[in-house]
Design a protein around this motif. Sequence first.
Motif, short mmCIF file in Angstrom:
data_model
loop_
_atom_site.label_atom_id
_atom_site.label_comp_id
_atom_site.label_asym_id
_atom_site.label_seq_id
_atom_site.Cartn_x
_atom_site.Cartn_y
_atom_site.Cartn_z
N ILE A 1 0.87 -1.19 0.00
CA ILE A 1 0.00 0.00 0.00
C ILE A 1 0.89 1.23 0.00
O ILE A 1 1.72 1.43 0.90
CB ILE A 1 -0.96 0.02 1.21
CG1 ILE A 1 -1.91 -1.17 1.11
CG2 ILE A 1 -1.75 1.34 1.22
CD1 ILE A 1 -3.14 -1.07 1.97
N ASP A 2 0.73 2.02 -1.05
CA ASP A 2 1.54 3.22 -1.29
C ASP A 2 0.91 4.43 -0.60
O ASP A 2 -0.29 4.43 -0.33
CB ASP A 2 1.57 3.45 -2.81
CG ASP A 2 2.72 4.32 -3.26
OD1 ASP A 2 3.51 4.76 -2.42
OD2 ASP A 2 2.82 4.55 -4.49
N ASP A 3 1.71 5.44 -0.34
CA ASP A 3 1.21 6.71 0.22
C ASP A 3 0.40 6.47 1.49
O ASP A 3 -0.58 7.17 1.75
CB ASP A 3 0.34 7.47 -0.80
CG ASP A 3 1.06 7.76 -2.08
OD1 ASP A 3 2.31 7.76 -2.08
OD2 ASP A 3 0.40 7.98 -3.11
N PHE A 4 0.80 5.47 2.27
CA PHE A 4 -0.02 5.10 3.42
C PHE A 4 -0.16 6.26 4.40
O PHE A 4 0.79 6.94 4.74
CB PHE A 4 0.55 3.88 4.14
CG PHE A 4 -0.36 3.40 5.23
CD1 PHE A 4 -1.52 2.71 4.93
CD2 PHE A 4 -0.08 3.68 6.56
CE1 PHE A 4 -2.40 2.30 5.92
CE2 PHE A 4 -0.95 3.28 7.57
CZ PHE A 4 -2.11 2.58 7.24
N LEU B 1 3.59 -1.88 3.86
CA LEU B 1 3.03 -0.52 3.97
C LEU B 1 4.13 0.45 3.62
O LEU B 1 5.23 0.38 4.15
CB LEU B 1 2.58 -0.22 5.40
CG LEU B 1 1.31 -0.82 5.96
CD1 LEU B 1 0.99 -0.15 7.28
CD2 LEU B 1 0.16 -0.64 4.98
N LYS B 2 3.81 1.38 2.73
CA LYS B 2 4.78 2.42 2.41
C LYS B 2 4.26 3.73 2.98
O LYS B 2 3.25 4.27 2.52
CB LYS B 2 4.94 2.51 0.89
CG LYS B 2 6.09 3.38 0.47
CD LYS B 2 6.21 3.41 -1.03
CE LYS B 2 7.60 3.05 -1.46
NZ LYS B 2 7.78 3.24 -2.91
N ILE B 3 4.95 4.22 3.99
CA ILE B 3 4.51 5.45 4.67
C ILE B 3 4.75 6.65 3.76
O ILE B 3 5.86 6.84 3.25
CB ILE B 3 5.24 5.65 6.00
CG1 ILE B 3 5.07 4.41 6.89
CG2 ILE B 3 4.73 6.90 6.72
CD1 ILE B 3 5.81 4.52 8.22
N ALA C 1 9.66 3.51 4.34
CA ALA C 1 9.40 4.96 4.37
C ALA C 1 9.90 5.57 3.07
O ALA C 1 11.01 5.27 2.63
CB ALA C 1 10.10 5.59 5.56
N GLU C 2 9.08 6.40 2.44
CA GLU C 2 9.49 7.04 1.18
C GLU C 2 9.84 8.50 1.42
O GLU C 2 9.48 9.08 2.45
CB GLU C 2 8.39 6.91 0.12
CG GLU C 2 7.14 7.73 0.38
CD GLU C 2 6.13 7.70 -0.76
OE1 GLU C 2 6.37 7.04 -1.79
OE2 GLU C 2 5.09 8.34 -0.61
N GLY C 3 10.59 9.07 0.49
CA GLY C 3 10.92 10.49 0.58
C GLY C 3 11.96 10.82 1.63
O GLY C 3 11.97 11.91 2.18
CA CA Z 1 4.34 6.92 -2.74
#
Ligand code: CA
Length: 279
Positions: free
Chosen positions: A178-181, A199-201, A235-237
């Motif tokens: 799940i992206d952009d969680f 889970l992608k935070i 965690a992204e970004g």
């Molecule tokens: Ca994303």
Amino acid sequence: AKSTGHNLYFVYENQMADNINAHLTLGGGLRKAIENEEFELHYQPKVALPDENVVGAEALIRWNHPDLGMVSPDKFIPLAEESGLILPLGEWVIRRACRQLQEWRELGYPAICLSVNLSSRQFMQADLVDMVQGILEETGVDPAYLELELTESMLMTDAKQSIEKLHSFRELGLTLSIDDFGTGYSSLSYLKKFPIQTLKIDRSFIHDIGIDGDNDAIVKATIAMAKSLNLKVIAEGVEHRSQVNALGGYDCQEVQGFLYSKPLPSDDFVQFMQKQVGH
Ligand code: CA
Ligand code: C2E
Ligand code: CA
Ligand code: CA
């Protein structure tokens, strides 16, 4: 002079959007762009904590338009969604990603997991699972190395049907994320019903980590919750070392962001991986 510059920029931006629009809606424009090989995938490394080894990558589409230059997916994906052209484009993305996985394998690189983004219209596509299965067979990719990134809103539009679809993908052997969680509205009870692994935070929570106590609390709680549901968290970004330190402290398993690398063309990505092996 300042405001004129701004206005000019604004006009230019609008005109560019019109141009993109025209290119997309004109019959077969997008198909032609696919045939002309104007699209490419770039790959952003995902690294595992605490060792920071590359364990995966996210494939992100780029449109290298002959007149407009590099067009960001935020500009053309929504238009492709509206026109339905996202279906052939989305299929191209999955095929390209699978071929890339096979190419890396043939070159003898250590296997990594590659994730691709799906759009909501693509996710609703009736023959999506068959299409993906066909591409897996055609390319010979081990499905365990292909991950799909889906958003909460995509899954919640028709939760029951989503669950079925996700189960079909699991039967094929794919991994689901799940992206952009945190930006959507999925309830925790549904989260448990979706057969997902990751889970992608969203990066909006990562941005202020260490500065904004509320975001720290959210991220920490999200990771703890994911753990209790047996989900992996990424965690992204991530742009700063301080964010990695905080995330590591909360037991986040993987991170992705400009701190390590921006999305890279395949050759550069391979170089990036080799540098890692060397160190
Ligand atoms: Ca994303
Ligand atoms: P996304 O899936 O959330 O992808 C992450 C975006 O954040 C990417 O932008 C990536 O380049 C950018 N990013 C990565 N690290 C950092 C960082 O440290 N800081 C900041 N500020 N940004 C970072 P990009 O490549 O422009 O893609 C934008 C969106 O377009 C994606 O968001 C995704 O929703 C969509 N997209 C991209 N490729 C595809 C595709 O093949 N298919 C579909 N359906 N959508 C795609
Ligand atoms: Ca994504
Ligand atoms: Ca996003």
